[in-house]
Design a protein around this motif. Structure first.
Motif, PDB file in Angstrom:
ATOM      1  N   ILE A   9       0.953  -1.800   0.085  1.00 50.61           N
ATOM      2  CA  ILE A   9       0.205  -0.358  -0.153  1.00 50.61           C
ATOM      3  C   ILE A   9       0.921   1.094  -0.179  1.00 50.61           C
ATOM      4  O   ILE A   9       2.214   1.448   0.268  1.00 50.61           O
ATOM      5  CB  ILE A   9      -0.978   0.104   1.813  1.00 50.61           C
ATOM      6  CG1 ILE A   9       0.037   0.047   2.199  1.00 50.61           C
ATOM      7  CG2 ILE A   9      -2.117  -1.014   1.036  1.00 50.61           C
ATOM      8  CD1 ILE A   9      -0.990  -0.077   3.709  1.00 50.61           C
ATOM      9  N   SER A  10      -0.055   2.407  -0.284  1.00 48.26           N
ATOM     10  CA  SER A  10       0.698   3.948  -0.155  1.00 48.26           C
ATOM     11  C   SER A  10      -0.292   4.598   0.790  1.00 48.26           C
ATOM     12  O   SER A  10      -1.341   3.817   0.876  1.00 48.26           O
ATOM     13  CB  SER A  10       1.085   4.696  -1.426  1.00 48.26           C
ATOM     14  OG  SER A  10       1.978   3.750  -2.083  1.00 48.26           O
ATOM     15  N   LYS A  11       0.519   5.445   0.227  1.00 45.53           N
ATOM     16  CA  LYS A  11      -0.665   6.733   2.061  1.00 45.53           C
ATOM     17  C   LYS A  11      -0.629   7.742   1.199  1.00 45.53           C
ATOM     18  O   LYS A  11       0.708   8.178   0.887  1.00 45.53           O
ATOM     19  CB  LYS A  11      -0.035   6.611   3.346  1.00 45.53           C
ATOM     20  CG  LYS A  11      -0.392   5.157   3.635  1.00 45.53           C
ATOM     21  CD  LYS A  11      -0.178   5.274   5.196  1.00 45.53           C
ATOM     22  CE  LYS A  11      -0.671   3.641   6.144  1.00 45.53           C
ATOM     23  NZ  LYS A  11      -0.304   3.839   7.610  1.00 45.53           N
ATOM     24  N   SER A  36      -0.950   0.402  -3.895  1.00 45.73           N
ATOM     25  CA  SER A  36       0.223   1.080  -4.496  1.00 45.73           C
ATOM     26  C   SER A  36       0.420   0.940  -5.574  1.00 45.73           C
ATOM     27  O   SER A  36      -0.669  -0.073  -6.439  1.00 45.73           O
ATOM     28  CB  SER A  36       1.029   0.443  -3.698  1.00 45.73           C
ATOM     29  OG  SER A  36       2.497   0.357  -4.444  1.00 45.73           O
ATOM     30  N   GLN A  95      -4.327   8.439   4.747  1.00 51.32           N
ATOM     31  CA  GLN A  95      -5.260   7.876   3.543  1.00 51.32           C
ATOM     32  C   GLN A  95      -4.256   6.397   3.434  1.00 51.32           C
ATOM     33  O   GLN A  95      -3.592   6.511   2.194  1.00 51.32           O
ATOM     34  CB  GLN A  95      -6.465   8.320   2.686  1.00 51.32           C
ATOM     35  CG  GLN A  95      -7.303   7.050   2.119  1.00 51.32           C
ATOM     36  CD  GLN A  95      -8.890   7.557   1.982  1.00 51.32           C
ATOM     37  OE1 GLN A  95      -8.150   8.979   1.473  1.00 51.32           O
ATOM     38  NE2 GLN A  95      -9.764   7.536   1.348  1.00 51.32           N
ATOM     39  N   SER A  96      -5.440   5.450   3.155  1.00 48.22           N
ATOM     40  CA  SER A  96      -3.992   4.012   2.884  1.00 48.22           C
ATOM     41  C   SER A  96      -5.063   3.771   1.183  1.00 48.22           C
ATOM     42  O   SER A  96      -6.483   3.950   1.144  1.00 48.22           O
ATOM     43  CB  SER A  96      -4.180   3.006   3.459  1.00 48.22           C
ATOM     44  OG  SER A  96      -3.396   3.240   4.437  1.00 48.22           O
ATOM     45  N   TYR A  97      -3.597   3.556   0.075  1.00 47.70           N
ATOM     46  CA  TYR A  97      -4.388   3.212  -1.339  1.00 47.70           C
ATOM     47  C   TYR A  97      -3.690   2.439  -1.874  1.00 47.70           C
ATOM     48  O   TYR A  97      -2.714   2.151  -0.926  1.00 47.70           O
ATOM     49  CB  TYR A  97      -4.711   4.212  -1.679  1.00 47.70           C
ATOM     50  CG  TYR A  97      -3.261   5.001  -1.997  1.00 47.70           C
ATOM     51  CD1 TYR A  97      -3.010   4.930  -3.596  1.00 47.70           C
ATOM     52  CD2 TYR A  97      -3.093   5.581  -2.110  1.00 47.70           C
ATOM     53  CE1 TYR A  97      -1.396   4.909  -4.232  1.00 47.70           C
ATOM     54  CE2 TYR A  97      -1.875   6.599  -1.790  1.00 47.70           C
ATOM     55  CZ  TYR A  97      -1.231   6.002  -3.296  1.00 47.70           C
ATOM     56  OH  TYR A  97      -0.486   7.147  -3.542  1.00 47.70           O
TER      57      TYR A  97
END
Length: 100
Positions: free
Chosen positions: A36-38, A47, A43-45
Motif C-alpha cells: 500500500i501507499s498513503k 500502491s 489514507q491508504s490505497y
C-alpha cells in the motif's frame, strides 16, 4: 473486472514450495494490507509502484538464485517443518520494508 493471470513460480524444493505456495495463496491480503501507499493525509490505497508479481519475482530470485556471495533468502529448506521459519523470515522482511 478482468481476471489476472496466475503468478507462475519456478521449480522449488517441496519445502520452499510449501512456503511459496502459502505466500501465493495470500496474494489478495498482501496487496490489500502490505503493498500500500498513503496519501499525505494518511489514507491508504493500493500502491501503483509496488505489485505482488514484482514481490514474488524478487523473492523467487533471492530464494532460488541467491544474491551476493552465496546468500539465499531463507524459505525453509531442509526439515519439512522449517517452511514455517521461512514464513517468519518473509514476515520479518515485510515488516522491515514497511517501516523503511
Amino acid at each position: 473486472s478482468p481476471s489476472r493471470s496466475p503468478t507462475n513460480a519456478p521449480s522449488l524444493s517441496p519445502v520452499e514450495s510449501s512456503a511459496m505456495n502459502y505466500i501465493l495463496s495470500r496474494e489478495s491480503q498482501i496487496e490489500r494490507i502490505v503493498l500500500i501507499s498513503k496519501t499525505p493525509s494518511g489514507q491508504s490505497y493500493r500502491s501503483i509502484n509496488y505489485k505482488f508479481d514484482g514481490l514474488i519475482t524478487g523473492l523467487q530470485k533471492m530464494a532460488v538464485d541467491g544474491f551476493g556471495a552465496d546468500f539465499r533468502f531463507f524459505l525453509g529448506e531442509g526439515d519439512p517443518l522449517m517452511y514455517i521459519y521461512g514464513l517468519v523470515n518473509f514476515s520479518a522482511f515485510l515488516a522491515n520494508a514497511m517501516v523503511e
